[in-house]
Design a protein around this motif. Sequence first.
Motif, PDB file in Angstrom:
ATOM      1  N   ALA A  58      27.903  47.116  41.219  1.00  0.00           N
ATOM      2  CA  ALA A  58      28.426  45.755  41.024  1.00  0.00           C
ATOM      3  C   ALA A  58      28.085  45.240  39.630  1.00  0.00           C
ATOM      4  CB  ALA A  58      27.866  44.822  42.093  1.00  0.00           C
ATOM      5  N   GLU A  59      26.866  45.527  39.168  1.00  0.00           N
ATOM      6  CA  GLU A  59      26.487  45.111  37.814  1.00  0.00           C
ATOM      7  C   GLU A  59      27.375  45.786  36.773  1.00  0.00           C
ATOM      8  OE1 GLU A  59      22.369  45.495  36.886  1.00  0.00           O
ATOM      9  OE2 GLU A  59      21.696  44.410  38.666  1.00  0.00           O
ATOM     10  N   VAL A  60      27.679  47.070  36.976  1.00  0.00           N
ATOM     11  CA  VAL A  60      28.572  47.785  36.060  1.00  0.00           C
ATOM     12  C   VAL A  60      29.928  47.086  36.014  1.00  0.00           C
ATOM     13  CG1 VAL A  60      29.840  49.939  35.689  1.00  0.00           C
ATOM     14  CG2 VAL A  60      27.415  50.018  36.317  1.00  0.00           C
ATOM     15  N   ALA A  61      30.451  46.737  37.200  1.00  0.00           N
ATOM     16  CA  ALA A  61      31.766  46.087  37.261  1.00  0.00           C
ATOM     17  C   ALA A  61      31.760  44.743  36.534  1.00  0.00           C
ATOM     18  CB  ALA A  61      32.178  45.900  38.722  1.00  0.00           C
ATOM     19  N   VAL A  62      30.740  43.935  36.786  1.00  0.00           N
ATOM     20  CA  VAL A  62      30.658  42.623  36.142  1.00  0.00           C
ATOM     21  C   VAL A  62      30.537  42.774  34.628  1.00  0.00           C
ATOM     22  CG1 VAL A  62      29.228  40.555  35.880  1.00  0.00           C
ATOM     23  CG2 VAL A  62      29.734  41.440  38.169  1.00  0.00           C
ATOM     24  N   LEU A  79      37.041  35.966  42.860  1.00  0.00           N
ATOM     25  CA  LEU A  79      36.560  37.095  43.668  1.00  0.00           C
ATOM     26  C   LEU A  79      36.787  38.380  42.888  1.00  0.00           C
ATOM     27  CD1 LEU A  79      35.518  37.959  46.542  1.00  0.00           C
ATOM     28  CD2 LEU A  79      37.924  38.279  47.164  1.00  0.00           C
ATOM     29  N   LEU A  80      35.813  39.279  42.955  1.00  0.00           N
ATOM     30  CA  LEU A  80      35.964  40.601  42.374  1.00  0.00           C
ATOM     31  C   LEU A  80      35.937  41.605  43.512  1.00  0.00           C
ATOM     32  CD1 LEU A  80      34.140  41.948  39.218  1.00  0.00           C
ATOM     33  CD2 LEU A  80      34.530  43.385  41.188  1.00  0.00           C
ATOM     34  N   ILE A  81      36.970  42.419  43.602  1.00  0.00           N
ATOM     35  CA  ILE A  81      37.092  43.401  44.678  1.00  0.00           C
ATOM     36  C   ILE A  81      36.961  44.792  44.094  1.00  0.00           C
ATOM     37  CG2 ILE A  81      38.590  44.349  46.477  1.00  0.00           C
ATOM     38  CD1 ILE A  81      40.012  41.641  46.568  1.00  0.00           C
ATOM     39  N   ASP A  88      38.521  54.085  50.584  1.00  0.00           N
ATOM     40  CA  ASP A  88      38.401  53.839  52.023  1.00  0.00           C
ATOM     41  C   ASP A  88      37.319  52.803  52.338  1.00  0.00           C
ATOM     42  OD1 ASP A  88      36.193  55.427  51.473  1.00  0.00           O
ATOM     43  OD2 ASP A  88      36.430  56.710  53.239  1.00  0.00           O
ATOM     44  N   ARG A  89      36.529  52.420  51.334  1.00  0.00           N
ATOM     45  CA  ARG A  89      35.533  51.361  51.510  1.00  0.00           C
ATOM     46  C   ARG A  89      35.746  50.302  50.435  1.00  0.00           C
ATOM     47  NH1 ARG A  89      29.898  53.558  50.985  1.00  0.00           N
ATOM     48  NH2 ARG A  89      30.842  54.940  49.447  1.00  0.00           N
ATOM     49  N   ALA A  90      35.368  49.070  50.753  1.00  0.00           N
ATOM     50  CA  ALA A  90      35.559  47.979  49.795  1.00  0.00           C
ATOM     51  C   ALA A  90      34.298  47.132  49.690  1.00  0.00           C
ATOM     52  CB  ALA A  90      36.732  47.098  50.226  1.00  0.00           C
ATOM     53  N   GLY A  91      34.073  46.595  48.488  1.00  0.00           N
ATOM     54  CA  GLY A  91      32.975  45.677  48.252  1.00  0.00           C
ATOM     55  C   GLY A  91      33.493  44.414  47.571  1.00  0.00           C
ATOM     56  N   PHE A  92      32.744  43.315  47.714  1.00  0.00           N
ATOM     57  CA  PHE A  92      33.244  42.018  47.266  1.00  0.00           C
ATOM     58  C   PHE A  92      32.139  41.253  46.545  1.00  0.00           C
ATOM     59  CE2 PHE A  92      35.097  43.439  51.218  1.00  0.00           C
ATOM     60  CZ  PHE A  92      36.441  43.539  50.869  1.00  0.00           C
ATOM     61  N   ILE A  93      32.411  40.891  45.309  1.00  0.00           N
ATOM     62  CA  ILE A  93      31.488  40.079  44.514  1.00  0.00           C
ATOM     63  C   ILE A  93      31.974  38.640  44.580  1.00  0.00           C
ATOM     64  CG2 ILE A  93      30.634  39.636  42.196  1.00  0.00           C
ATOM     65  CD1 ILE A  93      30.814  42.653  41.701  1.00  0.00           C
ATOM     66  N   ALA A  94      31.142  37.783  45.126  1.00  0.00           N
ATOM     67  CA  ALA A  94      31.535  36.403  45.408  1.00  0.00           C
ATOM     68  C   ALA A  94      30.783  35.424  44.516  1.00  0.00           C
ATOM     69  CB  ALA A  94      31.248  36.081  46.879  1.00  0.00           C
ATOM     70  N   GLN A  95      31.371  34.248  44.348  1.00  0.00           N
ATOM     71  CA  GLN A  95      30.715  33.166  43.618  1.00  0.00           C
ATOM     72  C   GLN A  95      29.519  32.646  44.411  1.00  0.00           C
ATOM     73  OE1 GLN A  95      33.919  30.350  43.465  1.00  0.00           O
ATOM     74  NE2 GLN A  95      34.475  30.892  41.376  1.00  0.00           N
ATOM     75  N   VAL A  96      28.451  32.326  43.712  1.00  0.00           N
ATOM     76  CA  VAL A  96      27.303  31.670  44.326  1.00  0.00           C
ATOM     77  C   VAL A  96      27.423  30.166  44.060  1.00  0.00           C
ATOM     78  CG1 VAL A  96      24.789  31.415  44.304  1.00  0.00           C
ATOM     79  CG2 VAL A  96      25.824  33.686  44.045  1.00  0.00           C
ATOM     80  N   TYR A 131      23.132  35.027  37.538  1.00  0.00           N
ATOM     81  CA  TYR A 131      23.002  35.018  39.006  1.00  0.00           C
ATOM     82  C   TYR A 131      24.018  34.074  39.649  1.00  0.00           C
ATOM     83  CZ  TYR A 131      18.871  37.771  38.189  1.00  0.00           C
ATOM     84  OH  TYR A 131      18.026  38.785  37.810  1.00  0.00           O
ATOM     85  N   SER A 132      25.120  33.885  38.931  1.00  0.00           N
ATOM     86  CA  SER A 132      26.198  33.064  39.492  1.00  0.00           C
ATOM     87  C   SER A 132      27.060  33.860  40.469  1.00  0.00           C
ATOM     88  CB  SER A 132      27.091  32.531  38.363  1.00  0.00           C
ATOM     89  OG  SER A 132      27.795  33.598  37.727  1.00  0.00           O
ATOM     90  N   TRP A 133      26.770  35.156  40.612  1.00  0.00           N
ATOM     91  CA  TRP A 133      27.543  36.002  41.514  1.00  0.00           C
ATOM     92  C   TRP A 133      26.614  36.789  42.434  1.00  0.00           C
ATOM     93  CZ3 TRP A 133      26.662  41.271  41.228  1.00  0.00           C
ATOM     94  CH2 TRP A 133      26.061  41.753  40.058  1.00  0.00           C
ATOM     95  N   HIS A 134      27.171  37.192  43.580  1.00  0.00           N
ATOM     96  CA  HIS A 134      26.397  37.945  44.572  1.00  0.00           C
ATOM     97  C   HIS A 134      27.308  38.979  45.213  1.00  0.00           C
ATOM     98  CE1 HIS A 134      23.462  38.815  47.712  1.00  0.00           C
ATOM     99  NE2 HIS A 134      24.374  38.560  48.630  1.00  0.00           N
ATOM    100  N   LEU A 135      26.850  40.220  45.258  1.00  0.00           N
ATOM    101  CA  LEU A 135      27.579  41.254  45.983  1.00  0.00           C
ATOM    102  C   LEU A 135      27.358  41.044  47.478  1.00  0.00           C
ATOM    103  CD1 LEU A 135      29.237  43.906  46.051  1.00  0.00           C
ATOM    104  CD2 LEU A 135      27.048  45.135  45.991  1.00  0.00           C
ATOM    105  N   LEU A 136      28.420  40.612  48.169  1.00  0.00           N
ATOM    106  CA  LEU A 136      28.286  40.372  49.602  1.00  0.00           C
ATOM    107  C   LEU A 136      27.917  41.656  50.323  1.00  0.00           C
ATOM    108  CD1 LEU A 136      31.258  38.093  50.734  1.00  0.00           C
ATOM    109  CD2 LEU A 136      28.847  37.480  50.630  1.00  0.00           C
ATOM    110  N   GLU A 137      26.864  41.608  51.118  1.00  0.00           N
ATOM    111  CA  GLU A 137      26.570  42.736  51.984  1.00  0.00           C
ATOM    112  C   GLU A 137      27.762  42.937  52.925  1.00  0.00           C
ATOM    113  OE1 GLU A 137      22.956  40.541  50.717  1.00  0.00           O
ATOM    114  OE2 GLU A 137      24.828  39.985  51.705  1.00  0.00           O
TER     115      GLU A 137
END
Length: 482
Positions: A58-62, A79-81, A88-96, A131-137
């Motif tokens: 996620a840090e690499v993507a940001v 949102l960052l997807i 086949d799997r997805a992750g989501f970086i959301a605003q804090v 830290y304005s973003w968080h990778l949602l578990e």
Amino acid sequence: MYLKNILSRSAFSNCAPELLKHFHFKKLKTISKLNKLDGRFPCFVLEQQPDPGDNIAAEVAVNEFKLEYGEKEFAKLDLLIGTDPDADRAGFIAQVPEKQIRYYKNINQKPYHLKKALKSAIPNYKDRDDYSWHLLEADNAWTILLWYRLMKESENSGSKVPDAKHKFLSLSHTTSDSMARLVRKYGLGVVKTWVGFAYLANSVYMVWNKKKVGKELAEWNSMERTIGTGDPEKDLGQKIFHGQAHPILFDVVDMDTGFRNFNFATLEQSNGFSILGPKPAKGKIWGKGGHVRDKDGTFAAILIAEVQAYAKSIGKTLIELLDEHIYLDPDIGLFINYYEPEPYWGQFEGPAGMSQKINLLKQVESIQQAFEKGNELSFAGMGVKSIECYRTGKYDALHRWKHYANLPYFNGFPDEGIRFFFDDKEQLSHLTVRPSGTSQCLRFHVQLKAQDINEKNLYDKKLEYYQIARDIVADIREKLGN
């Protein structure tokens, strides 16, 4: 409701962005360096790093987004997807939310072992300062997705989920219990399986074929063992040692009353999601309202984008939806689910890799044996109340493991983990040490059910329980000399 700013990062360069455009999401951006079909993954310097559930990925993507578009554009991002290489799997970086940034700064602090691994792998690594973003578990992403879909179905059908008596959720046993509690509130049944989408899909197939899965699990658990042959293929599906777990099922809740034939969702902690729906008609691939019988990151990306659009339409973030509709709901509550692999990337290498994994597991078993002899045990101040070991038999021969020395064949490898419970009644707080069956690594899973949550203390409680979860994993590592 359209999102103005959403970013998609997929190894399938055109699929996710094109689908998002089809559903009228606007101002899409892609990260050029992360969107190229290049199996060398040039932006990742660590083995197996293109993982949508990994915080370093996620840090690499940001960082790559900021390099390409700038800090100001990142601040506008809704949102960052991201998906993994085969999508086949997805992750989501959301605003804090701004008032929670100081809490998430501490929630996102890296544990000691990760810092050590990063220093070793990337000598010039620079820790994040935004830290304005968080990778949602995945546990939280799937929980809020389920909530949204249940809420909408209820809203559109006079406050009740239509045909709830026919619907059910399938999830793995290391996935958050918040989802089981959520769907039970709406009248759905629950099937828990062992880890892996093959087991999840098989459980759905069992239900589709009218098996009474609750009855089958109960009968298996009360069954005496049969005499094994020592041939893994011939013994497959047989109970050949005491305490051997069902080959597919972990737990079943309210599945045998009536006929539940519609899979509302199938999901797991490791970022996989799908909706299998009803049994397909003969000659068909899927049933009406269902999707493929496997996880699909592109599908999940579209569904979460819709939830984000809803959140934005009411002036909320995904984290605020979680706070209000999950954590503060007394029927669900605040679950903190935390995960660390060992090693952090890849596996224990070389011919000694399996021996290293086995030796660590034997140490965990020795901790269990000492507890069963009456020794007190705690992790990070959390007292252990009971311990369970989950052994299905599927990797016994591979690991040449003998739990029962008197049996003339390999048996009892703890393939689905050893679980330490911190509470007596509902058993909702626990640490699980689970080995990979096919690679040489271990996984530490923590679930904590927070107590006495209210609007005033929610942020403090989130931070407190995240810290406890990290400390629990640090403690088991220390006990294992790791």
